[in-house]
Design a protein around this motif. Sequence first.
Motif, PDB file in Angstrom:
ATOM      1  N   ASP A  35     -27.350 -25.728 -65.974  1.00  0.00           N
ATOM      2  CA  ASP A  35     -27.612 -26.884 -66.855  1.00  0.00           C
ATOM      3  C   ASP A  35     -26.323 -27.562 -67.305  1.00  0.00           C
ATOM      4  N   PHE A  36     -25.270 -26.793 -67.599  1.00  0.00           N
ATOM      5  CA  PHE A  36     -24.016 -27.418 -68.048  1.00  0.00           C
ATOM      6  C   PHE A  36     -23.446 -28.295 -66.911  1.00  0.00           C
ATOM      7  N   SER A  45     -17.780 -22.750 -69.457  1.00  0.00           N
ATOM      8  CA  SER A  45     -18.253 -22.253 -68.152  1.00  0.00           C
ATOM      9  C   SER A  45     -17.223 -22.558 -67.067  1.00  0.00           C
ATOM     10  N   GLY A  71     -17.594 -22.420 -63.692  1.00  0.00           N
ATOM     11  CA  GLY A  71     -18.153 -23.263 -62.613  1.00  0.00           C
ATOM     12  C   GLY A  71     -18.414 -24.680 -63.064  1.00  0.00           C
ATOM     13  N   ASP A 112     -15.554  -9.540 -65.351  1.00  0.00           N
ATOM     14  CA  ASP A 112     -15.464  -8.999 -63.987  1.00  0.00           C
ATOM     15  C   ASP A 112     -14.726  -7.662 -63.933  1.00  0.00           C
ATOM     16  N   ILE A 115     -20.804 -12.106 -71.821  1.00  0.00           N
ATOM     17  CA  ILE A 115     -20.859 -13.240 -70.897  1.00  0.00           C
ATOM     18  C   ILE A 115     -22.157 -13.313 -70.122  1.00  0.00           C
ATOM     19  N   ARG A 163     -18.538  -6.137 -58.237  1.00  0.00           N
ATOM     20  CA  ARG A 163     -17.674  -5.416 -59.182  1.00  0.00           C
ATOM     21  C   ARG A 163     -18.279  -4.064 -59.533  1.00  0.00           C
TER      22      ARG A 163
HETATM   23  C1  EPZ Z   1     -17.352 -17.407 -62.491  1.00  0.00           C
HETATM   24  O1  EPZ Z   1     -18.765 -17.509 -62.381  1.00  0.00           O
HETATM   25  C2  EPZ Z   1     -16.934 -16.293 -61.551  1.00  0.00           C
HETATM   26  N1  EPZ Z   1     -17.287 -16.620 -60.180  1.00  0.00           N
HETATM   27  C3  EPZ Z   1     -17.610 -14.984 -61.954  1.00  0.00           C
HETATM   28  O2  EPZ Z   1     -17.095 -13.963 -61.094  1.00  0.00           O
HETATM   29  C4  EPZ Z   1     -17.209 -14.658 -63.397  1.00  0.00           C
HETATM   30  O3  EPZ Z   1     -17.878 -13.484 -63.808  1.00  0.00           O
HETATM   31  C5  EPZ Z   1     -17.604 -15.833 -64.311  1.00  0.00           C
HETATM   32  O4  EPZ Z   1     -16.987 -17.058 -63.837  1.00  0.00           O
HETATM   33  C6  EPZ Z   1     -17.157 -15.599 -65.751  1.00  0.00           C
HETATM   34  O5  EPZ Z   1     -15.782 -15.428 -65.796  1.00  0.00           O
HETATM   35  C7  EPZ Z   1     -16.467 -17.434 -59.474  1.00  0.00           C
HETATM   36  O6  EPZ Z   1     -15.446 -17.884 -59.964  1.00  0.00           O
HETATM   37  C8  EPZ Z   1     -16.868 -17.724 -58.045  1.00  0.00           C
HETATM   38  P1  EPZ Z   1     -19.740 -19.214 -65.870  1.00  0.00           P
HETATM   39  P2  EPZ Z   1     -19.540 -18.774 -63.050  1.00  0.00           P
HETATM   40  O7  EPZ Z   1     -20.317 -20.520 -65.493  1.00  0.00           O
HETATM   41  O8  EPZ Z   1     -18.723 -19.984 -62.925  1.00  0.00           O
HETATM   42  C9  EPZ Z   1     -23.780 -19.309 -68.444  1.00  0.00           C
HETATM   43  C10 EPZ Z   1     -17.190 -12.185 -59.568  1.00  0.00           C
HETATM   44  O9  EPZ Z   1     -17.497 -10.999 -59.755  1.00  0.00           O
HETATM   45  N2  EPZ Z   1     -23.982 -20.645 -67.877  1.00  0.00           N
HETATM   46  O10 EPZ Z   1     -18.439 -19.169 -66.605  1.00  0.00           O
HETATM   47  O11 EPZ Z   1     -20.922 -18.786 -62.505  1.00  0.00           O
HETATM   48  C11 EPZ Z   1     -23.903 -18.224 -67.370  1.00  0.00           C
HETATM   49  O12 EPZ Z   1     -25.263 -17.867 -67.183  1.00  0.00           O
HETATM   50  C12 EPZ Z   1     -18.018 -13.284 -60.213  1.00  0.00           C
HETATM   51  O13 EPZ Z   1     -16.202 -12.575 -58.898  1.00  0.00           O
HETATM   52  C13 EPZ Z   1     -25.062 -21.409 -68.337  1.00  0.00           C
HETATM   53  O14 EPZ Z   1     -25.842 -20.965 -69.197  1.00  0.00           O
HETATM   54  O15 EPZ Z   1     -19.589 -18.291 -64.574  1.00  0.00           O
HETATM   55  C14 EPZ Z   1     -23.085 -17.095 -67.956  1.00  0.00           C
HETATM   56  O16 EPZ Z   1     -23.880 -16.389 -68.877  1.00  0.00           O
HETATM   57  C15 EPZ Z   1     -19.247 -12.731 -60.930  1.00  0.00           C
HETATM   58  N3  EPZ Z   1     -25.252 -22.653 -67.821  1.00  0.00           N
HETATM   59  C16 EPZ Z   1     -21.960 -17.822 -68.694  1.00  0.00           C
HETATM   60  O17 EPZ Z   1     -22.418 -19.183 -68.882  1.00  0.00           O
HETATM   61  C17 EPZ Z   1     -24.406 -23.193 -66.871  1.00  0.00           C
HETATM   62  O18 EPZ Z   1     -24.615 -24.350 -66.457  1.00  0.00           O
HETATM   63  C18 EPZ Z   1     -20.625 -17.843 -67.938  1.00  0.00           C
HETATM   64  O19 EPZ Z   1     -20.871 -18.393 -66.669  1.00  0.00           O
HETATM   65  C19 EPZ Z   1     -23.322 -22.397 -66.428  1.00  0.00           C
HETATM   66  C20 EPZ Z   1     -23.121 -21.134 -66.953  1.00  0.00           C
END
Ligand code: EPZ
Length: 424
Positions: free
Chosen positions: A124-125, A165, A167, A308, A330, A374
């Motif tokens: 969603d973000f 976030s 991503g 991670d 997280i 991990r």
């Molecule tokens: C990145 O994932 C990493 N992946 C993850 O590494 C890592 O655990 C994570 O960041 C947190 O550091 C890559 O870089 C490829 P987020 P990402 O968006 O971007 C919520 C590994 O083991 N959220 O920061 O998907 C989400 O559900 C992987 O290498 C929303 O609610 O992580 C989570 O609870 C695993 N809505 C939190 O935010 C959104 O639109 C953090 O997610 C986006 C995220």
Amino acid sequence: MSSIKVIGGGKLKGETKIQGSKNAALPIIAATVLNKGVTILKNCPKILDVFHMIKVLNELGCMATWEGNTLIVDTTTITSTKVSESSVQKMRSSILFLGALLGRSHEVSIAYPGGCSIGKRPIDFHLDSIKSMNVSQEFLGEDKDIIYCHTDKIIGTDVFLKFPSVGATQNVILTAVLAEGVTRIYNAAREPEVLELCNFLIEAGARICGRGTAFIEIEGVRRLHDVEYRLPADRIVAGTYMAAVAAVGGEVILHDTPVGQLDSVIRVLDKIGCSIRTTDEYMRISSNKRPLPYGILKTQPYPGFPTDMQSQLMTVLSIADGKSTIIEEIFESRFQNVSELKRMGANITESKNKAVISGVKRLKGAQVVAHDLRAGAALVIAGIAAEGETIVRNANSIERGYEDICRDLSILGANVQYCSDNII
Ligand code: EPZ
């Protein structure tokens, strides 16, 4: 399906080199689409997630070839803006092609990435932020799970992220680089992999300031140009091998360790009894006694303790001389390893996002399953620390992010090897 067989016992000793960073490589591979030309990525890890990203590039009509660990990507022509459902389901980071294809072609069709074992992982973000940049979004298909975005012009704007976030920050940056006007991201993620994406894009001609901070400003440019870029070493792979020393003892030198990105991990390992010395080129870590308990360890966005590294520390604390608590802030279901470690004799109670770990003297070998990369790496460490033989099933989940965990840990003296499931 592959497995890893681990024979426990013995301390770690020797030197190894840390591979290139998975989480820096994936967004940068998506970013190559923004340039109509050739990008050379050095120190690129040969891991399943990178192979998946290359498959998506090929689906888009782009070419990618290897020369050793150098990946040469030719994105001169794009023949499609569709990212297939199978690609996104297999690898969530394909969602980063959303921003890159919008920036390049002003349209993209991409399937909703599913959740995974560590959480629902909504986007969603990503979508709310990109929509505010003059991009229309439709949800197509029987289950409305195909996102079709298009625009005649991406317009820079102010984006306020509810949560930093990684991503979502990266996708907004990718959308903004070739936009009209300035995009400001408030509450941006500060992870090193966001900084690396910005460094790469700036070298390719983008105009970005505030990289690595919670406020990033991107001034749109007309085009990017070819660039040769060296990916940094993987901070989580380095942290994983550091945790292995903490668990089983010994003395190890890790070359190419991104020391500056590991402060929070070094602080925790130092507190539980490791001694760590660092130079610009390498890190020396040693431990000659049972780990100490930690008290309360919370995972946090960077520069806090990384989620991670949570599974790896749970393994170490499961044999510590006392009680520790881990709070996962997280992801909503990143305690899959609790049941696996308990099969090995660990004493852990979990409720919601809190795990209380009462250290036991020794784990015992068992058959366990890797639920994510991990957690799988953490089970390999548990097997080295345990008495007897451990089989870690679903080991190809580990290969998503670790070039060759058996190679790296065997060099350090561990008895670990891949084996196929059917001989067990
Ligand atoms: C990145 O994932 C990493 N992946 C993850 O590494 C890592 O655990 C994570 O960041 C947190 O550091 C890559 O870089 C490829 P987020 P990402 O968006 O971007 C919520 C590994 O083991 N959220 O920061 O998907 C989400 O559900 C992987 O290498 C929303 O609610 O992580 C989570 O609870 C695993 N809505 C939190 O935010 C959104 O639109 C953090 O997610 C986006 C995220």
